[in-house]
Design a protein around this motif. Structure first.
Motif: not given
Length: 183
Positions: A37-64
């Motif tokens: 949709v558009r570029a995202r900041s790291r903080s935005e991506m963390l927030d959006r993935l967390t709000r979608r219900g992904f676990s902290a481990d999943e979010v961390e893996a995706v961020m990496a």
């Protein structure tokens, strides 16, 4: 080569085997959809993935994984945001600073990116906004109360759009003077 080492969008990304990897692929897919949709900041991506219900481990893996593929870059994001919002949404540097902070961009990056904002361009954008407003105005600028009211309204409009107060007052004063000389 493991699925973690492959480029985004390859068959390995869509691991269909066990439910655990399917869930991780969903987090990855969600991240890619967000970036589509558009570029995202790291903080935005963390927030959006967390709000979608992904676990902290999943979010961390995706961020990496996003980092590994250089898909998140806060400085590049901030530069593009400043360019886009400055030119197309006619935002001033003060407003851009607030928007970038709200997006979770580090203050040092915000400061560095905003040094690239040309004061002449910012002045030009403010002037264009005021010229547009005055072009449709039928106010009698010979009356001081009308002129003062217009000064407050137009300055307030520029300040709400994030232009520095000094630029707002200078532009409005100049444009009111020019407008009254024409009319």
């Amino acid at each position: 080569m493991s699925s973690e080492d492959e480029a985004p969008g390859t068959r390995a990304d869509r691991s269909a085997g066990d439910p655990e990897s399917g869930r991780r692929a969903s987090a990855w897919d969600a991240a890619l959809r967000l970036l589509g949709v558009r570029a995202r900041s790291r903080s935005e991506m963390l927030d959006r993935l967390t709000r979608r219900g992904f676990s902290a481990d999943e979010v961390e893996a995706v961020m990496a994984r996003l980092d590994k593929h250089a898909l998140l870059d806060d400085e590049a994001f901030a530069r593009e945001w400043v360019h886009s919002r400055g030119e197309y949404s006619r935002r001033g540097s003060v407003g851009l600073r607030h928007e970038l902070r709200a997006k979770g961009i580090d203050e040092a990056v915000v400061a560095a990116v905003l040094t690239d904002v040309d004061p002449d361009d910012e002045y030009r954008r403010a002037r264009e906004l005021v010229e547009r407003k005055l072009a449709t105005s039928t106010a009698d600028l010979s009356e001081r109360t009308v002129r003062d009211s217009l000064m407050r309204r137009l300055s307030g409009m520029l300040i709400r759009r994030g232009f520095p107060q000094g630029i707002a007052y200078d532009v409005v004063r100049e444009q009111l003077r020019e407008h009254s000389q024409r009319g």
